[in-house]
Design a protein around this motif. Structure first.
Motif, mmCIF file in Angstrom:
data_model
loop_
_atom_site.group_PDB
_atom_site.id
_atom_site.type_symbol
_atom_site.label_atom_id
_atom_site.label_comp_id
_atom_site.label_asym_id
_atom_site.label_seq_id
_atom_site.Cartn_x
_atom_site.Cartn_y
_atom_site.Cartn_z
ATOM 1 N N ILE A 507 0.848 -1.193 0.000
ATOM 2 C CA ILE A 507 0.000 0.000 0.000
ATOM 3 C C ILE A 507 0.885 1.246 0.000
ATOM 4 O O ILE A 507 1.743 1.414 0.877
ATOM 5 N N SER A 508 0.691 2.112 -0.979
ATOM 6 C CA SER A 508 1.448 3.360 -1.029
ATOM 7 C C SER A 508 0.938 4.326 0.029
ATOM 8 O O SER A 508 -0.211 4.226 0.484
ATOM 9 N N THR A 509 1.779 5.287 0.431
ATOM 10 C CA THR A 509 1.437 6.166 1.547
ATOM 11 C C THR A 509 1.527 7.635 1.142
ATOM 12 O O THR A 509 2.546 8.092 0.625
ATOM 13 N N PHE A 510 0.440 8.361 1.411
ATOM 14 C CA PHE A 510 0.379 9.811 1.178
ATOM 15 C C PHE A 510 0.089 10.454 2.538
ATOM 16 O O PHE A 510 -1.058 10.461 2.992
ATOM 17 N N LEU A 511 1.125 10.969 3.179
ATOM 18 C CA LEU A 511 0.988 11.461 4.547
ATOM 19 C C LEU A 511 0.991 12.986 4.556
ATOM 20 O O LEU A 511 1.857 13.619 3.948
ATOM 21 N N VAL A 512 0.026 13.553 5.282
ATOM 22 C CA VAL A 512 -0.114 15.011 5.384
ATOM 23 C C VAL A 512 0.185 15.445 6.809
ATOM 24 O O VAL A 512 -0.328 14.868 7.773
ATOM 25 N N THR A 513 1.016 16.474 6.953
ATOM 26 C CA THR A 513 1.298 17.052 8.261
ATOM 27 C C THR A 513 1.055 18.556 8.208
ATOM 28 O O THR A 513 1.176 19.183 7.151
ATOM 29 N N ASN A 514 0.721 19.130 9.364
ATOM 30 C CA ASN A 514 0.380 20.549 9.434
ATOM 31 C C ASN A 514 1.556 21.436 9.841
ATOM 32 O O ASN A 514 1.360 22.558 10.302
ATOM 33 N N ALA A 515 2.755 20.924 9.697
ATOM 34 C CA ALA A 515 3.975 21.721 9.892
ATOM 35 C C ALA A 515 4.103 22.307 11.293
ATOM 36 O O ALA A 515 4.457 23.467 11.469
ATOM 37 N N GLN A 516 3.838 21.476 12.308
ATOM 38 C CA GLN A 516 4.042 21.893 13.693
ATOM 39 C C GLN A 516 4.913 20.911 14.473
ATOM 40 O O GLN A 516 5.148 21.107 15.660
ATOM 41 N N PHE A 517 5.409 19.864 13.793
ATOM 42 C CA PHE A 517 6.215 18.846 14.454
ATOM 43 C C PHE A 517 7.479 18.572 13.630
ATOM 44 O O PHE A 517 7.600 17.526 12.978
ATOM 45 N N PRO A 518 8.431 19.501 13.638
ATOM 46 C CA PRO A 518 9.624 19.359 12.783
ATOM 47 C C PRO A 518 10.476 18.137 13.107
ATOM 48 O O PRO A 518 11.005 17.484 12.204
ATOM 49 N N GLU A 519 10.629 17.808 14.389
ATOM 50 C CA GLU A 519 11.462 16.665 14.747
ATOM 51 C C GLU A 519 10.835 15.361 14.264
ATOM 52 O O GLU A 519 11.533 14.442 13.823
ATOM 53 N N GLU A 520 9.532 15.265 14.349
ATOM 54 C CA GLU A 520 8.845 14.063 13.868
ATOM 55 C C GLU A 520 8.999 13.930 12.350
ATOM 56 O O GLU A 520 9.112 12.820 11.829
ATOM 57 N N ILE A 521 9.023 15.057 11.647
ATOM 58 C CA ILE A 521 9.230 15.020 10.194
ATOM 59 C C ILE A 521 10.631 14.496 9.884
ATOM 60 O O ILE A 521 10.818 13.668 8.977
ATOM 61 N N ARG A 522 11.624 14.923 10.656
ATOM 62 C CA ARG A 522 12.998 14.460 10.419
ATOM 63 C C ARG A 522 13.132 12.964 10.695
ATOM 64 O O ARG A 522 13.889 12.251 10.015
ATOM 65 N N ARG A 523 12.407 12.484 11.712
ATOM 66 C CA ARG A 523 12.523 11.064 12.077
ATOM 67 C C ARG A 523 11.673 10.161 11.190
ATOM 68 O O ARG A 523 11.808 8.940 11.245
ATOM 69 N N LEU A 524 10.799 10.747 10.391
ATOM 70 C CA LEU A 524 9.882 9.949 9.570
ATOM 71 C C LEU A 524 10.638 9.160 8.504
ATOM 72 O O LEU A 524 11.463 9.709 7.765
ATOM 73 N N GLU A 525 10.360 7.871 8.431
ATOM 74 C CA GLU A 525 10.960 7.024 7.406
ATOM 75 C C GLU A 525 10.299 7.308 6.053
ATOM 76 O O GLU A 525 9.251 7.960 5.991
ATOM 77 N N PRO A 526 10.889 6.810 4.952
ATOM 78 C CA PRO A 526 10.360 7.134 3.620
ATOM 79 C C PRO A 526 8.883 6.777 3.448
ATOM 80 O O PRO A 526 8.439 5.689 3.833
ATOM 81 N N VAL A 527 8.144 7.715 2.904
ATOM 82 C CA VAL A 527 6.757 7.481 2.489
ATOM 83 C C VAL A 527 6.681 7.777 0.998
ATOM 84 O O VAL A 527 7.573 8.399 0.421
ATOM 85 N N THR A 528 5.608 7.336 0.369
ATOM 86 C CA THR A 528 5.477 7.558 -1.069
ATOM 87 C C THR A 528 5.483 9.042 -1.391
ATOM 88 O O THR A 528 6.163 9.499 -2.312
ATOM 89 N N GLN A 529 4.739 9.799 -0.605
ATOM 90 C CA GLN A 529 4.687 11.248 -0.829
ATOM 91 C C GLN A 529 4.346 11.942 0.486
ATOM 92 O O GLN A 529 3.375 11.577 1.148
ATOM 93 N N LEU A 530 5.156 12.921 0.856
ATOM 94 C CA LEU A 530 4.978 13.629 2.128
ATOM 95 C C LEU A 530 4.487 15.050 1.862
ATOM 96 O O LEU A 530 5.120 15.813 1.133
ATOM 97 N N TYR A 531 3.364 15.391 2.467
ATOM 98 C CA TYR A 531 2.752 16.708 2.308
ATOM 99 C C TYR A 531 2.996 17.566 3.543
ATOM 100 O O TYR A 531 2.985 17.067 4.677
ATOM 101 N N VAL A 532 3.142 18.848 3.310
ATOM 102 C CA VAL A 532 3.096 19.830 4.392
ATOM 103 C C VAL A 532 2.057 20.883 4.010
ATOM 104 O O VAL A 532 2.098 21.423 2.900
ATOM 105 N N LYS A 567 14.350 15.766 2.987
ATOM 106 C CA LYS A 567 13.813 14.491 2.527
ATOM 107 C C LYS A 567 14.230 14.213 1.088
ATOM 108 O O LYS A 567 14.268 15.121 0.251
ATOM 109 N N GLN A 568 14.501 12.926 0.791
ATOM 110 C CA GLN A 568 14.902 12.547 -0.553
ATOM 111 C C GLN A 568 13.729 12.055 -1.391
ATOM 112 O O GLN A 568 13.812 12.036 -2.616
ATOM 113 N N GLN A 569 12.647 11.617 -0.722
ATOM 114 C CA GLN A 569 11.483 11.145 -1.468
ATOM 115 C C GLN A 569 10.585 12.327 -1.846
ATOM 116 O O GLN A 569 10.883 13.474 -1.517
ATOM 117 N N ARG A 570 9.502 12.037 -2.506
ATOM 118 C CA ARG A 570 8.620 13.085 -3.031
ATOM 119 C C ARG A 570 8.025 13.926 -1.902
ATOM 120 O O ARG A 570 7.492 13.397 -0.918
#
Length: 733
Positions: A507-532, A567-570
């Motif tokens: 299952i591909s992953t499209f994850l959306v974040t509201n740009a209030q958790f920068p450390e969690e974004i850095r620790r996030l493993e690769p997803v198909t597409q990461l939104y802010v 991030k290196q992914q999309r």
């Protein structure tokens, strides 16, 4: 000669007099003509008022000409108040169908046109809205089957009606003008589910502003408890009342029904009658009345008013009322809909106040069509999933990135959020917070229940008119997951494990974040597409639009964008344009884009979600698609490394892409999902040492999806559906 001279002299004198007084004569003539015109206009208008309703009715159904002479359609009627009767039935054993035919014969005796309709052969999405102006009376005869469920033939009808009624995104007045009556068929021996389908259908219609012409009635197969000795006798008693009420309506009676109806006369009480309320959902009369009060209003409120939304942060009055209704309301009513009830457990991180929030979250889930999972997760069927199942087109992600909308699961592992955005279409009914304070469910449990709930919702489309069998079969296998349902998914402490599980299931992953958790974004493993979500470009406008809970929200916002650039992914910026709020900040947006260096920029016009005490937005804040395009064109001029790649006019959305995704003159915004799964497996097997970039799993964008194409982003393999009576539907990821 003298006589002739005298005559001529007299005639000459008269002419001179007329000439001298000509202005008076002209005025008198003009005044007379004006009076004549007014008299003719008034007479003609009066005649039209008397004759047009009847003549129009006769033109619509010439057969009635042969039936005039008595009953409701008498030639003495000055206006047609009832054009006909439509009888809808949902039957498992044939009883409701038999009752429908019997009622049709009785209505025919009143010289009214009548139509009997099997709910399984009817598309409520297209048809019911037309009844709001048809002057027909709609009668619903529906049985309650196993475990309180509707008959198979009525399953889709009830499912659609429930979603429309319980979803605040659908206009509260969607069925205003539709007049209806409900007769439920059940067996009181099954006390927990007695006539639940008829009761729910009555409530759903009422919630959409349809008008009851008489109180709901219930037939009981249990002869020991049946009011009249048998279900047939119950039906005959109700039928007599219905026919009497129908005759009164034909004569022009307009008084609405919101209580007991006796002999066709409506005695408004603002509550449902005792006979139709007893045992509802297994509750006593007193308990049921308190539960009803949470949903129903007076007849005056039923006729109009605005949508009211309770903010989860302002629970004082609601919680006081809920104490009266006790836990029974949640356990009795909500569990009947398959929604979990959260219980406080000693020793859990969840405190008493959060428990109250979670109980209200249960209500939020019911009204929004969500399926809650455990104590902090949810899943919902996106309206674009339904649309693509029926061959009516996919969402903007299908156009921009090539997802199969009918195979996409919209979910979240965290219903909580750190923002209270003014345009949030959930109206802030989900909890808010700046840290994780819930008892954590394991990712395996969340994923398993999410897929099961999603598949169950898909299965309900089996046999629904227009659904393509091949797509229905495909939809049972989830291929994409939009982690954007509600809340802040990245708050979930086990988000990386959850993402890995999704990838292991293909299952591909499209994850959306509201740009209030920068450390969690850095620790996030690769997803198909990461939104802010980049909802504003200045500190003040972000404060006004997102209304963040963090005091250092602006620094967190900037740090999140910097983390995205690593991030290196999309990666994607999601810009939501709100007229009079943020559409003039083009230069500031360009600066933020330079900070986060996203691969793609989605620019979408805000969607109006209805009136809410939580927001002051109106339709005036919604930009036209042309205005969104103009904004994007102006932004593109400030960003030489980006170009306008795609658009999805239906979603009022335009996609900008970095020039590295334009290879040999062709845009490659689509995703090679098979290649992504290969890359992420290699990454996991190497323990994270094997990295990969967005350029390694791109695919060519088809011509119909490109900006400026004739299709405007609509897949030509599907057929665009134009609704006759448009109702706002703003669901979807």
């Amino acid at each position: 000669l003298d006589v002739s001279m005298d005559t001529w002299s007299y005639f000459h004198t008269c002419l001179v007099s007329i000439w001298l007084h000509r202005f008076y004569i002209y005025s008198a003539v003009a005044f007379g003509i004006s009076l004549w015109i007014v008299a003719q206009f008034t007479t003609t208008r009066t005649k039209r008022k008397v004759t047009e309703p009847v003549s129009t009715f006769l033109r619509e159904d010439p057969k009635i000409l042969d039936k005039l002479g008595n009953g409701c359609a008498s030639p003495q009627a000055q206006e047609v108040h009832v054009a006909g009767v439509k009888i809808f039935y949902g039957s498992q054993t044939g009883t409701a169908k038999r009752f429908a035919k019997a009622l049709a014969e009785a209505v025919t005796s009143l010289n009214l046109p009548v139509e009997v309709i099997n709910m399984g052969d009817y598309d409520p999405e297209d048809g019911l809205s037309e009844e709001t102006s048809s002057r027909n009376i709609c009668v619903f005869l529906v049985a309650t089957y196993t475990e309180g469920q509707p008959p198979e033939s009525a399953a889709w009808f009830c499912k659609w009606l429930e979603e429309a009624a319980n979803d605040f995104r659908v206009g509260k007045s969607f069925l205003q003008g539709l007049r209806y009556a409900v007769f439920g068929l059940g067996n009181s021996a099954y006390a927990d589910h007695y006539n639940t389908v008829g009761r729910r259908m009555d409530r759903w219609l009422w919630m959409l502003s349809a008008s009851r012409i008489m109180t709901r009635a219930e037939g009981d197969c249990n002869v020991a408890q049946s009011k009249h000795g048998s279900i047939e006798a119950d039906f005959e008693a109700w039928k007599a009342k219905f026919l009497t009420r129908l005759q009164a309506l034909c004569k022009g009676e307009k008084k609405p029904c919101s209580g007991k109806c006796e002999k066709g006369k409506c005695k408004s009480s603002g509550k449902q009658s005792k006979e139709s309320s007893d045992h509802e959902h297994g509750m006593s009369e007193h308990e049921n009345t308190e539960a009803e009060e949470l949903f129903e209003t007076s007849s005056e409120e039923e006729a109009g008013g605005t949508d009211s939304v309770v903010d989860v942060e302002d629970l004082g009055d609601i919680m006081g009322h809920m104490k009266k209704a006790k836990v029974l309301l949640l356990e009795g009513v909500w569990n009947a809909h398959g929604v979990h009830h959260f219980r406080y457990q000693p020793g859990c991180v969840v405190d008493q106040f959060l428990q109250a929030k979670l109980n209200c979250l249960t209500i939020f889930a019911l009204f929004s069509g969500y399926k809650l999972i455990g104590s902090h997760s949810g899943v919902k069927l996106c309206r674009w999933t339904k649309s693509m199942l029926r061959g009516r087109g996919g969402c903007y992600k299908h156009t921009f990135y090539g997802i199969e909308s009918h195979r996409c699961m919209e979910a979240t592992p965290s219903l909580a959020c750190a923002n209270k955005c003014v345009f949030c279409w959930r109206h802030h009914t989900n909890p808010v917070g700046t840290e994780w304070r819930w008892k954590m469910d394991q990712p395996e449990v969340i994923l398993q229940e999410a897929i099961e709930n999603h598949q169950n919702m898909i299965k309900q489309f089996k046999g629904v008119s227009g659904v393509k069998a091949a797509r229905l079969e495909e939809a049972l296998t989830v291929k994409h997951c939009a982690l954007s349902l509600v809340g802040e998914p990245i708050m979930y402490p086990q988000i990386n494990r959850f993402v890995r599980l999704l990838h292991r299931h293909g299952i591909s992953t499209f994850l959306v974040t509201n740009a209030q958790f920068p450390e969690e974004i850095r620790r996030l493993e690769p997803v198909t597409q990461l939104y802010v979500s980049v909802d504003a470009s200045t500190k003040e406008s972000l404060r006004r639009i997102d209304r963040p809970l963090f005091k250092d929200f602006w620094q967190r916002f900037l740090d999140s964008l910097k983390a995205l650039a690593e991030k290196q992914q999309r990666t994607v910026y999601r810009l939501t344009l709100v007229k009079a709020w943020n559409v003039d900040e083009v230069k500031a947006y360009a600066d933020l884009i330079s900070l986060g260096k996203p691969d793609f920029i989605e620019v979408k016009g805000v969607t109006y979600c209805g009136e809410s005490s939580a927001s002051s937005l109106t339709m005036a804040n919604v930009p036209w698609h042309g205005e969104v395009v103009s904004f994007v064109q102006e932004l593109a001029r400030l960003l030489p490394d980006y170009g306008i790649a795609c658009e999805h006019e239906h979603s009022n959305c335009v996609l900008m892409a970095h020039s590295k995704f334009q290879v040999d003159g062709e845009w490659r915004t689509w995703i090679d999902y098979g290649r992504f799964q290969e890359l992420v497996r290699e990454h996991e097997r190497s323990g994270g040492s094997r990295t990969f970039s967005a350029a390694e799993y791109t695919a060519r964008t088809p011509s119909w999806a490109l900006f400026g194409a004739r299709e405007r982003g609509f897949d030509p393999l599907d057929v665009r559906f134009q609704r006759k009576n448009k109702a706002r539907d703003i669901s979807g990821c």
